[in-house]
Scaffold this motif. Sequence first.
Motif, PDB file in Angstrom:
ATOM      1  N   VAL A 276      -0.997  -0.239  -5.963  1.00  0.00           N
ATOM      2  CA  VAL A 276      -0.678  -1.379  -6.834  1.00  0.00           C
ATOM      3  C   VAL A 276       0.225  -0.942  -7.983  1.00  0.00           C
ATOM      4  O   VAL A 276       1.217  -1.612  -8.312  1.00  0.00           O
ATOM      5  CB  VAL A 276      -1.973  -2.037  -7.352  1.00  0.00           C
ATOM      6  CG1 VAL A 276      -1.691  -3.019  -8.471  1.00  0.00           C
ATOM      7  CG2 VAL A 276      -2.697  -2.736  -6.220  1.00  0.00           C
ATOM      8  N   VAL A 277      -0.069   0.193  -8.606  1.00  0.00           N
ATOM      9  CA  VAL A 277       0.751   0.673  -9.717  1.00  0.00           C
ATOM     10  C   VAL A 277       2.161   1.005  -9.232  1.00  0.00           C
ATOM     11  O   VAL A 277       3.156   0.647  -9.885  1.00  0.00           O
ATOM     12  CB  VAL A 277       0.084   1.886 -10.397  1.00  0.00           C
ATOM     13  CG1 VAL A 277       1.025   2.574 -11.358  1.00  0.00           C
ATOM     14  CG2 VAL A 277      -1.180   1.456 -11.120  1.00  0.00           C
ATOM     15  N   ASP A 278       2.292   1.668  -8.073  1.00  0.00           N
ATOM     16  CA  ASP A 278       3.616   1.978  -7.530  1.00  0.00           C
ATOM     17  C   ASP A 278       4.384   0.703  -7.191  1.00  0.00           C
ATOM     18  O   ASP A 278       5.585   0.599  -7.460  1.00  0.00           O
ATOM     19  CB  ASP A 278       3.498   2.859  -6.289  1.00  0.00           C
ATOM     20  CG  ASP A 278       3.098   4.284  -6.611  1.00  0.00           C
ATOM     21  OD1 ASP A 278       3.196   4.682  -7.793  1.00  0.00           O
ATOM     22  OD2 ASP A 278       2.686   5.002  -5.672  1.00  0.00           O
ATOM     23  N   ALA A 279       3.689  -0.273  -6.600  1.00  0.00           N
ATOM     24  CA  ALA A 279       4.341  -1.531  -6.250  1.00  0.00           C
ATOM     25  C   ALA A 279       4.816  -2.262  -7.504  1.00  0.00           C
ATOM     26  O   ALA A 279       5.921  -2.827  -7.524  1.00  0.00           O
ATOM     27  CB  ALA A 279       3.385  -2.418  -5.455  1.00  0.00           C
ATOM     28  N   MET A 280       4.006  -2.237  -8.563  1.00  0.00           N
ATOM     29  CA  MET A 280       4.414  -2.885  -9.811  1.00  0.00           C
ATOM     30  C   MET A 280       5.622  -2.179 -10.424  1.00  0.00           C
ATOM     31  O   MET A 280       6.535  -2.838 -10.936  1.00  0.00           O
ATOM     32  CB  MET A 280       3.248  -2.921 -10.790  1.00  0.00           C
ATOM     33  CG  MET A 280       2.168  -3.905 -10.384  1.00  0.00           C
ATOM     34  SD  MET A 280       0.713  -3.861 -11.434  1.00  0.00           S
ATOM     35  CE  MET A 280       1.384  -4.269 -13.016  1.00  0.00           C
ATOM     36  N   ALA A 281       5.642  -0.853 -10.383  1.00  0.00           N
ATOM     37  CA  ALA A 281       6.780  -0.099 -10.924  1.00  0.00           C
ATOM     38  C   ALA A 281       8.048  -0.386 -10.125  1.00  0.00           C
ATOM     39  O   ALA A 281       9.130  -0.581 -10.703  1.00  0.00           O
ATOM     40  CB  ALA A 281       6.474   1.394 -10.925  1.00  0.00           C
TER      41      ALA A 281
ATOM     42  N   THR B 152       8.646  -3.096  -8.385  1.00  0.00           N
ATOM     43  CA  THR B 152       9.014  -4.483  -8.675  1.00  0.00           C
ATOM     44  C   THR B 152       9.740  -4.579 -10.005  1.00  0.00           C
ATOM     45  O   THR B 152      10.753  -5.272 -10.129  1.00  0.00           O
ATOM     46  CB  THR B 152       7.759  -5.379  -8.695  1.00  0.00           C
ATOM     47  OG1 THR B 152       7.105  -5.279  -7.420  1.00  0.00           O
ATOM     48  CG2 THR B 152       8.113  -6.827  -8.970  1.00  0.00           C
ATOM     49  N   GLU B 153       9.257  -3.862 -11.005  1.00  0.00           N
ATOM     50  CA  GLU B 153       9.910  -3.872 -12.310  1.00  0.00           C
ATOM     51  C   GLU B 153      11.331  -3.306 -12.212  1.00  0.00           C
ATOM     52  O   GLU B 153      12.262  -3.843 -12.810  1.00  0.00           O
ATOM     53  CB  GLU B 153       9.099  -3.078 -13.321  1.00  0.00           C
ATOM     54  CG  GLU B 153       9.681  -3.120 -14.713  1.00  0.00           C
ATOM     55  CD  GLU B 153       8.855  -2.349 -15.721  1.00  0.00           C
ATOM     56  OE1 GLU B 153       9.293  -2.274 -16.872  1.00  0.00           O
ATOM     57  OE2 GLU B 153       7.797  -1.811 -15.357  1.00  0.00           O
TER      58      GLU B 153
END
Length: 170
Positions: free
Chosen positions: A98-103, A105-106
């Motif tokens: 989730v953290v990698d996906a959010m990064a 996406t950002e």
Amino acid sequence: SSDPKKGIDGAPTIRAFRKEAFFLQAYHNQQDRNNSALINFISAQRWLGVRTELLGSAVTFVACVLVATMHHSMGLSVGESALLVSWSILFTFTMSFVVDAMADTEASITSIERVEAMLDIPQEKDMETSLHTRLEEDWPSRGLLEFESVDLRYRTGLPLALNGLSFSIP
């Protein structure tokens, strides 16, 4: 000077003026700047990855301690205890994902913001020829090219790059 294609296309000119060292240094400076940004990005990813793994390890450790010390008082069977520990381990992987996906996406949104900013750049006007400067139907009737008092600037607000240039090419 930093674009490799410009260096390759302009190699004869660069060699003719003996500016190889200048362009090589400019290229190395651009590479250094790009690599420093990349190293910062990778370092930030690793920093975030280590913190995520530490948090996940803490969750797994707490789950193991709770199962080992309180499984009798909580009335957990062996299967439920194993499931709790297994889920706490999967929590680490899920949280990292989730953290990698959010990064990612950002980072993608930043790219979209850059494209959006480029849309606001003033565009050139459509090329329209005024009636008094329209070409004749039989143009070109002669092999002559004449420029008379040509003024040119690259954009509004900049000084003239060509100021009253006149020449003729027969």
